[in-house]
Design a protein around this motif. Structure first.
Motif, PDB file in Angstrom:
ATOM      1  N   GLY A 120       6.882  -8.583   8.619  1.00 61.22           N
ATOM      2  CA  GLY A 120       7.830  -7.718   7.948  1.00 61.22           C
ATOM      3  C   GLY A 120       8.179  -8.084   6.519  1.00 61.22           C
ATOM      4  N   PHE A 121       7.499  -9.072   5.956  1.00 59.46           N
ATOM      5  CA  PHE A 121       7.766  -9.474   4.584  1.00 59.46           C
ATOM      6  C   PHE A 121       6.762  -8.768   3.663  1.00 59.46           C
ATOM      7  CE2 PHE A 121       9.536 -12.884   7.150  1.00 59.46           C
ATOM      8  CZ  PHE A 121      10.780 -13.051   6.564  1.00 59.46           C
ATOM      9  N   VAL A 122       7.038  -7.511   3.371  1.00 63.25           N
ATOM     10  CA  VAL A 122       6.093  -6.637   2.687  1.00 63.25           C
ATOM     11  C   VAL A 122       5.869  -7.051   1.233  1.00 63.25           C
ATOM     12  CG1 VAL A 122       5.603  -4.243   2.070  1.00 63.25           C
ATOM     13  CG2 VAL A 122       6.674  -4.771   4.256  1.00 63.25           C
ATOM     14  N   GLU A 123       6.935  -7.423   0.534  1.00 60.84           N
ATOM     15  CA  GLU A 123       6.771  -7.820  -0.870  1.00 60.84           C
ATOM     16  C   GLU A 123       5.877  -9.047  -0.992  1.00 60.84           C
ATOM     17  OE1 GLU A 123       9.915  -7.229   0.352  1.00 60.84           O
ATOM     18  OE2 GLU A 123      10.593  -5.498  -0.802  1.00 60.84           O
ATOM     19  N   GLU A 124       6.077 -10.027  -0.104  1.00 56.36           N
ATOM     20  CA  GLU A 124       5.247 -11.232  -0.124  1.00 56.36           C
ATOM     21  C   GLU A 124       3.799 -10.890   0.202  1.00 56.36           C
ATOM     22  OE1 GLU A 124       8.172 -10.890   1.332  1.00 56.36           O
ATOM     23  OE2 GLU A 124       9.452 -12.559   0.690  1.00 56.36           O
ATOM     24  N   SER A 125       3.608 -10.022   1.177  1.00 56.08           N
ATOM     25  CA  SER A 125       2.264  -9.583   1.543  1.00 56.08           C
ATOM     26  C   SER A 125       1.571  -8.928   0.354  1.00 56.08           C
ATOM     27  CB  SER A 125       2.339  -8.601   2.714  1.00 56.08           C
ATOM     28  OG  SER A 125       1.084  -8.025   2.966  1.00 56.08           O
ATOM     29  N   THR A 126       2.307  -8.087  -0.354  1.00 58.09           N
ATOM     30  CA  THR A 126       1.757  -7.387  -1.516  1.00 58.09           C
ATOM     31  C   THR A 126       1.342  -8.379  -2.598  1.00 58.09           C
ATOM     32  OG1 THR A 126       3.091  -5.435  -1.022  1.00 58.09           O
ATOM     33  CG2 THR A 126       2.297  -5.661  -3.293  1.00 58.09           C
ATOM     34  N   HIS A 127       2.171  -9.371  -2.827  1.00 60.56           N
ATOM     35  CA  HIS A 127       1.865 -10.393  -3.839  1.00 60.56           C
ATOM     36  C   HIS A 127       0.526 -11.075  -3.544  1.00 60.56           C
ATOM     37  CE1 HIS A 127       2.353 -13.820  -6.524  1.00 60.56           C
ATOM     38  NE2 HIS A 127       2.162 -14.614  -5.495  1.00 60.56           N
ATOM     39  N   TYR A 128       0.336 -11.522  -2.310  1.00 65.26           N
ATOM     40  CA  TYR A 128      -0.896 -12.231  -1.965  1.00 65.26           C
ATOM     41  C   TYR A 128      -2.110 -11.308  -1.909  1.00 65.26           C
ATOM     42  CZ  TYR A 128       1.932 -16.340  -1.243  1.00 65.26           C
ATOM     43  OH  TYR A 128       2.772 -17.405  -1.445  1.00 65.26           O
ATOM     44  N   GLY A 133      -1.934  -0.170  -0.033  1.00 71.00           N
ATOM     45  CA  GLY A 133      -1.485   1.207   0.202  1.00 71.00           C
ATOM     46  C   GLY A 133      -0.449   1.272   1.312  1.00 71.00           C
ATOM     47  N   THR A 134      -0.715   0.582   2.398  1.00 72.32           N
ATOM     48  CA  THR A 134       0.208   0.573   3.532  1.00 72.32           C
ATOM     49  C   THR A 134       1.533  -0.098   3.161  1.00 72.32           C
ATOM     50  OG1 THR A 134      -1.662   0.562   5.045  1.00 72.32           O
ATOM     51  CG2 THR A 134       0.469  -0.118   5.937  1.00 72.32           C
ATOM     52  N   ASN A 135       1.468  -1.204   2.416  1.00 74.82           N
ATOM     53  CA  ASN A 135       2.697  -1.869   1.986  1.00 74.82           C
ATOM     54  C   ASN A 135       3.533  -0.950   1.100  1.00 74.82           C
ATOM     55  OD1 ASN A 135       1.978  -4.146   3.392  1.00 74.82           O
ATOM     56  ND2 ASN A 135       1.503  -5.376   1.596  1.00 74.82           N
ATOM     57  N   TYR A 136       2.871  -0.280   0.154  1.00 77.34           N
ATOM     58  CA  TYR A 136       3.614   0.621  -0.726  1.00 77.34           C
ATOM     59  C   TYR A 136       4.182   1.817   0.036  1.00 77.34           C
ATOM     60  CZ  TYR A 136       2.402  -1.972  -4.904  1.00 77.34           C
ATOM     61  OH  TYR A 136       2.303  -2.953  -5.849  1.00 77.34           O
ATOM     62  N   LEU A 137       3.475   2.272   1.052  1.00 75.15           N
ATOM     63  CA  LEU A 137       3.996   3.351   1.883  1.00 75.15           C
ATOM     64  C   LEU A 137       5.274   2.885   2.577  1.00 75.15           C
ATOM     65  CD1 LEU A 137       3.498   6.239   2.940  1.00 75.15           C
ATOM     66  CD2 LEU A 137       2.201   5.212   4.822  1.00 75.15           C
ATOM     67  N   GLU A 138       5.234   1.664   3.102  1.00 77.93           N
ATOM     68  CA  GLU A 138       6.410   1.117   3.783  1.00 77.93           C
ATOM     69  C   GLU A 138       7.578   0.911   2.813  1.00 77.93           C
ATOM     70  OE1 GLU A 138       7.576  -2.708   6.504  1.00 77.93           O
ATOM     71  OE2 GLU A 138       5.546  -1.900   6.649  1.00 77.93           O
ATOM     72  N   LEU A 139       7.264   0.559   1.579  1.00 74.66           N
ATOM     73  CA  LEU A 139       8.313   0.347   0.579  1.00 74.66           C
ATOM     74  C   LEU A 139       8.836   1.655  -0.022  1.00 74.66           C
ATOM     75  CD1 LEU A 139       6.764  -2.702  -1.297  1.00 74.66           C
ATOM     76  CD2 LEU A 139       8.806  -2.721   0.164  1.00 74.66           C
ATOM     77  N   GLY A 140       8.173   2.766   0.321  1.00 78.39           N
ATOM     78  CA  GLY A 140       8.593   4.055  -0.216  1.00 78.39           C
ATOM     79  C   GLY A 140       8.093   4.310  -1.625  1.00 78.39           C
ATOM     80  N   GLU A 141       7.099   3.533  -2.062  1.00 76.29           N
ATOM     81  CA  GLU A 141       6.493   3.742  -3.381  1.00 76.29           C
ATOM     82  C   GLU A 141       5.254   4.611  -3.173  1.00 76.29           C
ATOM     83  OE1 GLU A 141       6.141   0.159  -5.734  1.00 76.29           O
ATOM     84  OE2 GLU A 141       7.939  -0.659  -4.775  1.00 76.29           O
ATOM     85  N   PHE A 142       5.510   5.898  -2.996  1.00 76.13           N
ATOM     86  CA  PHE A 142       4.492   6.830  -2.530  1.00 76.13           C
ATOM     87  C   PHE A 142       3.335   7.025  -3.504  1.00 76.13           C
ATOM     88  CE2 PHE A 142       8.468   8.180  -0.346  1.00 76.13           C
ATOM     89  CZ  PHE A 142       8.114   7.716   0.918  1.00 76.13           C
ATOM     90  N   ASP A 143       3.610   7.065  -4.793  1.00 75.91           N
ATOM     91  CA  ASP A 143       2.530   7.240  -5.764  1.00 75.91           C
ATOM     92  C   ASP A 143       1.564   6.062  -5.728  1.00 75.91           C
ATOM     93  OD1 ASP A 143       3.571   9.674  -6.550  1.00 75.91           O
ATOM     94  OD2 ASP A 143       4.620   8.850  -8.291  1.00 75.91           O
ATOM     95  N   SER A 144       2.112   4.845  -5.663  1.00 75.72           N
ATOM     96  CA  SER A 144       1.263   3.651  -5.598  1.00 75.72           C
ATOM     97  C   SER A 144       0.442   3.636  -4.320  1.00 75.72           C
ATOM     98  CB  SER A 144       2.121   2.380  -5.680  1.00 75.72           C
ATOM     99  OG  SER A 144       2.777   2.309  -6.927  1.00 75.72           O
TER     100      SER A 144
END
Length: 189
Positions: free
Chosen positions: A69-77, A102-113
């Protein structure tokens, strides 16, 4: 199962710590055992092999953080691993990082990314002629459109209808690609 500690279990925390130590070791690494170079799938110099090992550790951390559930950290790596794959034109690795990002950004609500990474993943899947991965990206894009509808990311009923139509079209395209691949005889090897 480990003992629950917030979002992570104790075992996941220990695994994360070990992977972070491994990442630090590979970041500090300047020379490898020559046997690691001889066992490579393809000819590789020492710096390439160090980078490849580093990218594997980064992807492990990326997946571990995403699963806890640590999406920002996952995105960084994932972005760090993707840099290595981009430098070496490793499309298979980029297919994987594109999906995770793509999946991380979807979860974060950053739809364009999200859509940018799903489109990029589809591009790489098509570049290596991977029908299954290509179809999977159409299905992921279908989920993207459905998420926009679920989170009411539209202004009018007409925009909602357009999103539904895009969702249906992308889902059908993914299924069509898979059906075509099943019905197409493969060349003898």
């Amino acid at each position: 199962m480990g003992i629950t500690m917030g979002k992570e279990t104790r075992n996941e925390k220990e695994c994360t710590e070990l992977m972070l130590k491994a990442l630090q070791c590979i970041n500090d690494c300047h020379h490898l055992d020559p046997r690691l170079l001889r066992c490579s799938e393809k000819q590789a110099d020492e710096q390439y092999k160090i980078g490849h090992l580093r990218s594997q550790i980064l992807m492990g951390l990326c997946n571990l953080y995403a699963s806890t559930g640590f999406v920002e950290e996952s995105t960084h790596y994932a972005k760090l691993a993707d840099q290595f794959y981009a430098e070496h034109d490793m499309y298979r690795g980029r297919i994987q990082t594109s999906f995770i990002l793509g999946t991380n950004y979807l979860e974060l609500g950053e739809f364009d990314s999200c859509l940018i990474y799903y489109d990029r993943g589809l591009h790489f899947a098509e570049a290596v002629n991977d029908v299954v991965e290509g179809a999977y990206y159409y299905v992921a894009t279908n989920c993207y459109y459905m998420t926009l509808i679920d989170y009411e990311q539209y202004k009018t009923k007409e925009e909602r209808l357009q999103l539904l139509q895009k969702a249906v079209a992308t889902g059908r395209k993914g299924l069509e690609i898979l059906n075509d691949s099943i019905n197409t005889p493969r060349a003898a090897t």
